[in-house]
Motif scaffolding. Structure first.
Motif, PDB file in Angstrom:
ATOM      1  N   SER A 304       0.845  -1.198   0.000  1.00  0.00           N
ATOM      2  CA  SER A 304       0.000   0.000   0.000  1.00  0.00           C
ATOM      3  C   SER A 304       0.876   1.243   0.000  1.00  0.00           C
ATOM      4  O   SER A 304       1.795   1.364   0.813  1.00  0.00           O
ATOM      5  N   ASN A 308      -2.001   8.396  -4.875  1.00  0.00           N
ATOM      6  CA  ASN A 308      -2.561   7.732  -6.049  1.00  0.00           C
ATOM      7  C   ASN A 308      -1.784   8.095  -7.311  1.00  0.00           C
ATOM      8  O   ASN A 308      -1.000   9.047  -7.330  1.00  0.00           O
ATOM      9  N   ASN A 366      -6.059   1.800  -7.820  1.00  0.00           N
ATOM     10  CA  ASN A 366      -5.751   3.233  -7.741  1.00  0.00           C
ATOM     11  C   ASN A 366      -6.972   3.961  -7.179  1.00  0.00           C
ATOM     12  O   ASN A 366      -8.053   3.895  -7.746  1.00  0.00           O
ATOM     13  N   SER A 367      -6.813   4.654  -6.029  1.00  0.00           N
ATOM     14  CA  SER A 367      -7.936   5.319  -5.385  1.00  0.00           C
ATOM     15  C   SER A 367      -7.672   6.810  -5.255  1.00  0.00           C
ATOM     16  O   SER A 367      -6.743   7.227  -4.555  1.00  0.00           O
ATOM     17  N   TYR A 368      -8.512   7.611  -5.924  1.00  0.00           N
ATOM     18  CA  TYR A 368      -8.400   9.056  -5.797  1.00  0.00           C
ATOM     19  C   TYR A 368      -9.010   9.535  -4.487  1.00  0.00           C
ATOM     20  O   TYR A 368      -8.554  10.507  -3.897  1.00  0.00           O
ATOM     21  N   ASN A 371      -6.499   8.756  -1.845  1.00  0.00           N
ATOM     22  CA  ASN A 371      -5.144   9.153  -2.249  1.00  0.00           C
ATOM     23  C   ASN A 371      -4.159   8.024  -1.971  1.00  0.00           C
ATOM     24  O   ASN A 371      -3.179   8.188  -1.234  1.00  0.00           O
ATOM     25  N   SER A 372      -4.434   6.876  -2.560  1.00  0.00           N
ATOM     26  CA  SER A 372      -3.577   5.713  -2.319  1.00  0.00           C
ATOM     27  C   SER A 372      -3.489   4.845  -3.555  1.00  0.00           C
ATOM     28  O   SER A 372      -4.319   4.931  -4.468  1.00  0.00           O
ATOM     29  N   PHE A 373      -2.458   4.008  -3.577  1.00  0.00           N
ATOM     30  CA  PHE A 373      -2.268   3.055  -4.666  1.00  0.00           C
ATOM     31  C   PHE A 373      -1.823   1.727  -4.051  1.00  0.00           C
ATOM     32  O   PHE A 373      -0.937   1.711  -3.187  1.00  0.00           O
TER      33      PHE A 373
END
Length: 386
Positions: A304, A308, A366-368, A371-373
């Motif tokens: 994690s 993003n 990918n999550s806007y 704010n994570s990838f």
């Protein structure tokens, strides 16, 4: 900031660089957003350092005070501001006893990263007299013209010191560039390269965010979120959790050693390490409240990453392209690496997917919103654990 300076501030009227508040509401999201908005507006306004004095009535300048021992810590204030403003705005906190009352003073430093914006809705704020307003087009253009090099990595870390740098790494970096360093040119070279920065008012030299990340072994003192947290859910005879800190190259190498220790020999651990490398190079280092995390399990392994992929660089499940968020860091790391860790045949996502051919699917999330990838690999259930 000292008591004499505070007393002089209280005598002044509110303006572009000075705001009086009876109290701060930081228990609610609305209050946190309001603080970020005020800090952003003061930071974007011209005139040097700015101040928010808490515990003073704005019209009468009466010292009312705040409840002792109840004001948030400097670290909490920095987290509130840094998670809502971009680039990070350097601030500090001082607590004073004046006339038998306790006051809090938030100092907003005059950084080189203007214009600052509030992340949630992308607005740029400025102070017009004693009120906060959105920046106009010409004000934005002017701020951008004054600050052409908008690198988050060159933001100053206020309480840092040149003494925390590993000079062997500094010398090695410049030597790779064909530049020999010595006592006479070292400070100039570090400042020119953005490793250090000199405060315009105090002339004190501090280290930048990127300088600490790449060149300091003890950067966790100043930026504790710079870590890789590895969770071992498959072996009982070794630690459950590993915390890896240090300069970025050390973090990568130590993480690789731990990953290889945990995973079975025939497992393609290099694919997990590739995900960690990408996370270290491209994570959002302005996300001060999250770290890179690797969770190793029987059914899946998840890496994690705070930050993003930027819109336009994430196409579909078959075609990824990592936006190089931290180009300053990227250049320093590639130069120091000398082709050992990063310059491999094939792209990072391709390496990860090919490693598990016929063993399972590698997923990229990918999550806007958060704010994570995340990279989700097949777990170890198809491999023998010795």
């Amino acid at each position: 900031m000292d008591k004499k300076k505070l007393m002089n501030l209280i005598k002044k009227n509110e303006g572009r660089k000075l705001d009086f508040k009876l109290k701060l509401d930081l228990e609610t999201e609305t209050g946190k957003k309001e603080l970020a908005k005020d800090v952003c507006a003061i930071a974007n306004s011209k005139g040097g350092r700015g101040y928010i004095v808490v515990g003073v009535e704005d019209k009468t300048h009466s010292v009312i005070g705040i409840e002792e021992g109840k004001f948030p810590s400097e670290e909490m204030l920095q987290q509130i501001v840094s998670s809502r403003c971009e680039p990070p705005i350097p601030i500090s906190l001082d607590i004073f006893n004046l006339y038998g009352k306790q006051l809090a003073v938030i100092t907003i430093y005059n950084g080189d990263q203007r214009p600052y914006q509030v992340r949630e809705h992308g607005a740029f704020y400025i102070r017009r007299g004693s009120t906060t307003d959105t920046m106009r087009k010409q004000e934005l253009v002017s701020a951008l013209q004054e600050s052409l090099n908008l690198n988050v990595e060159t933001c100053p870390i206020l309480k840092s010191s040149v003494e925390c740098l590993n000079m062997d790494i500094v010398h090695r970096y410049f030597k790779s560039k064909g530049i020999e360093t010595n006592d006479e040119n070292r400070d100039f070279l570090m400042e020119s390269a953005g490793i250090t920065i000199k405060d315009r008012e105090t002339y004190k030299t501090v280290v930048t965010l990127g300088g600490l990340l790449v060149f300091s072994d003890i950067n966790s003192v100043y930026i504790p979120h710079n870590m890789v947290r590895i969770v071992n859910n498959i072996r009982e005879n070794i630690p459950k959790v590993y915390i890896v800190q240090g300069n970025l190259m050390t973090i990568i190498d130590e993480s690789e050693r731990i990953i290889k220790d945990i995973l079975p020999e025939q497992f393609p651990s290099y694919a997990i390490v590739e995900g960690i490398k990408n996370a270290v190079l491209y994570r959002d280092y302005t996300s001060f409240y999250r770290e890179i995390e690797v969770v190793i399990g029987y059914n899946s392994i998840v890496v994690s990453n705070p930050g993003n992929l930027i819109r336009g660089s994430f196409h579909n499940q078959k075609n990824f392209e990592y936006f190089k968020r931290n180009m300053w860091i990227y250049e320093k790391m590639i130069t120091l690496d000398g082709g050992i860790r990063f310059l491999q045949n094939g792209r990072g996502f391709t390496i990860m997917k090919k490693a598990f051919r016929n063993k399972g699917k590698v997923k990229f999330i990918n999550s806007y919103d958060s704010n994570s990838f995340k990279v989700i690999y097949p777990g170890v259930r198809n491999f023998t654990i010795s």
